[in-house]
Design a protein around this motif. Sequence first.
Motif, PDB file in Angstrom:
ATOM      1  N   UNK A  62       0.819  -1.215   0.000  1.00 17.26           N
ATOM      2  CA  UNK A  62       0.000   0.000   0.000  1.00 17.26           C
ATOM      3  C   UNK A  62       0.853   1.265   0.000  1.00 17.26           C
ATOM      4  N   UNK A  63       1.903   1.283   0.827  1.00 21.27           N
ATOM      5  CA  UNK A  63       2.751   2.466   0.857  1.00 21.27           C
ATOM      6  C   UNK A  63       3.542   2.610  -0.440  1.00 21.27           C
ATOM      7  N   UNK A  64       3.997   1.489  -0.963  1.00 22.67           N
ATOM      8  CA  UNK A  64       4.727   1.526  -2.224  1.00 22.67           C
ATOM      9  C   UNK A  64       3.878   2.103  -3.345  1.00 22.67           C
ATOM     10  N   UNK A  65       2.618   1.677  -3.406  1.00 23.31           N
ATOM     11  CA  UNK A  65       1.719   2.174  -4.452  1.00 23.31           C
ATOM     12  C   UNK A  65       1.438   3.667  -4.285  1.00 23.31           C
ATOM     13  N   UNK A  66       1.229   4.087  -3.048  1.00 25.22           N
ATOM     14  CA  UNK A  66       0.953   5.502  -2.781  1.00 25.22           C
ATOM     15  C   UNK A  66       2.136   6.379  -3.174  1.00 25.22           C
ATOM     16  N   UNK A  67       3.326   5.962  -2.746  1.00 24.97           N
ATOM     17  CA  UNK A  67       4.517   6.769  -3.031  1.00 24.97           C
ATOM     18  C   UNK A  67       4.855   6.759  -4.517  1.00 24.97           C
ATOM     19  N   UNK A  71       5.316   9.986  -7.223  1.00 25.82           N
ATOM     20  CA  UNK A  71       6.476  10.167  -8.087  1.00 25.82           C
ATOM     21  C   UNK A  71       6.062  10.198  -9.557  1.00 25.82           C
ATOM     22  N   UNK A  72       5.193   9.273  -9.923  1.00 28.36           N
ATOM     23  CA  UNK A  72       4.741   9.180 -11.314  1.00 28.36           C
ATOM     24  C   UNK A  72       4.018  10.445 -11.740  1.00 28.36           C
ATOM     25  N   UNK A  73       3.186  11.002 -10.846  1.00 27.78           N
ATOM     26  CA  UNK A  73       2.464  12.229 -11.160  1.00 27.78           C
ATOM     27  C   UNK A  73       3.435  13.392 -11.381  1.00 27.78           C
ATOM     28  N   UNK A  80      11.064  17.810 -11.074  1.00 32.12           N
ATOM     29  CA  UNK A  80      12.191  17.059 -10.516  1.00 32.12           C
ATOM     30  C   UNK A  80      11.682  16.139  -9.405  1.00 32.12           C
ATOM     31  N   UNK A  81      12.111  14.890  -9.441  1.00 40.09           N
ATOM     32  CA  UNK A  81      11.587  13.910  -8.477  1.00 40.09           C
ATOM     33  C   UNK A  81      12.637  13.408  -7.486  1.00 40.09           C
ATOM     34  N   UNK A  82      13.869  13.896  -7.582  1.00 46.45           N
ATOM     35  CA  UNK A  82      14.947  13.361  -6.746  1.00 46.45           C
ATOM     36  C   UNK A  82      14.609  13.413  -5.252  1.00 46.45           C
ATOM     37  N   UNK A  83      14.191  14.580  -4.780  1.00 46.64           N
ATOM     38  CA  UNK A  83      13.887  14.733  -3.353  1.00 46.64           C
ATOM     39  C   UNK A  83      12.676  13.887  -2.952  1.00 46.64           C
ATOM     40  N   UNK A  84      11.674  13.811  -3.823  1.00 49.93           N
ATOM     41  CA  UNK A  84      10.487  13.007  -3.521  1.00 49.93           C
ATOM     42  C   UNK A  84      10.833  11.530  -3.467  1.00 49.93           C
ATOM     43  N   UNK A  85      11.696  11.059  -4.356  1.00 50.43           N
ATOM     44  CA  UNK A  85      12.099   9.654  -4.342  1.00 50.43           C
ATOM     45  C   UNK A  85      12.807   9.320  -3.037  1.00 50.43           C
ATOM     46  N   UNK A  86      13.667  10.220  -2.578  1.00 56.04           N
ATOM     47  CA  UNK A  86      14.359  10.007  -1.308  1.00 56.04           C
ATOM     48  C   UNK A  86      13.368   9.949  -0.165  1.00 56.04           C
ATOM     49  N   UNK A  87      12.425  10.892  -0.138  1.00 49.65           N
ATOM     50  CA  UNK A  87      11.416  10.919   0.919  1.00 49.65           C
ATOM     51  C   UNK A  87      10.538   9.676   0.849  1.00 49.65           C
ATOM     52  N   UNK A  88      10.148   9.279  -0.350  1.00 50.45           N
ATOM     53  CA  UNK A  88       9.302   8.093  -0.525  1.00 50.45           C
ATOM     54  C   UNK A  88      10.030   6.830  -0.071  1.00 50.45           C
TER      55      UNK A  88
END
Length: 216
Positions: A62-67, A71-73, A80-88
Amino acid sequence: MDINWVEIQKSQICNNDDAILYNEIVACYKNKLYRSGYLLAWILLIESLKRKIIELASLDDSRGKTEWQLIEQMEQNHQSTDCQITLSAKECEIISDTEFTTINSLWQQRCIFAHPYMQEVKVSDLEYIISKLVDITLSKPLSLSKKMIEERLDEIVNSPHVIPVNPDEQNNFIKQQLVLIKEKHYPVLYKNLFFYLSKAREANNNTIAAFMRRYI
């Protein structure tokens, strides 16, 4: 430079795709292209974490799908998704709080090194990010934390429709889970399996009870 050291680091890499890009970092290292090597190492770190998030999502975590949706959006909006990927990755417990802090410091250096006029990149800078890259993600296969193990079993009990009907499919379903569980977490796994088996037997829930016995 220590060519043997970078090769030893490579021997710890779990994923073949990661190893291919790591070879490009090694090429930068050997040719003293430290700035290029640093930026490549950062890209590999982020892509490795992203791949693990996608893998979790594909396993219906569930968390993987949410995160991954977040990122996909952002990718679709060309952000830029670098910071979001780290947070996710932290939210999915792929990295620890300490590793999250380390990655943030690497990100700050990456932003500085991305501008050639700002600061010279030394061999020690590249060696540092390589060591952290391998230690934080490349040497670690995806695995479930204790909390995630408990959440998955709880989800199965509360949503028994996810359990395959066919015994062979059940075996495959269980194997997919076991691949992600480290041996050190087996006590937590067994504790929860026996707990839910006991509760299912008390409630005469034969479907859950049979599945828990198969899992055990």
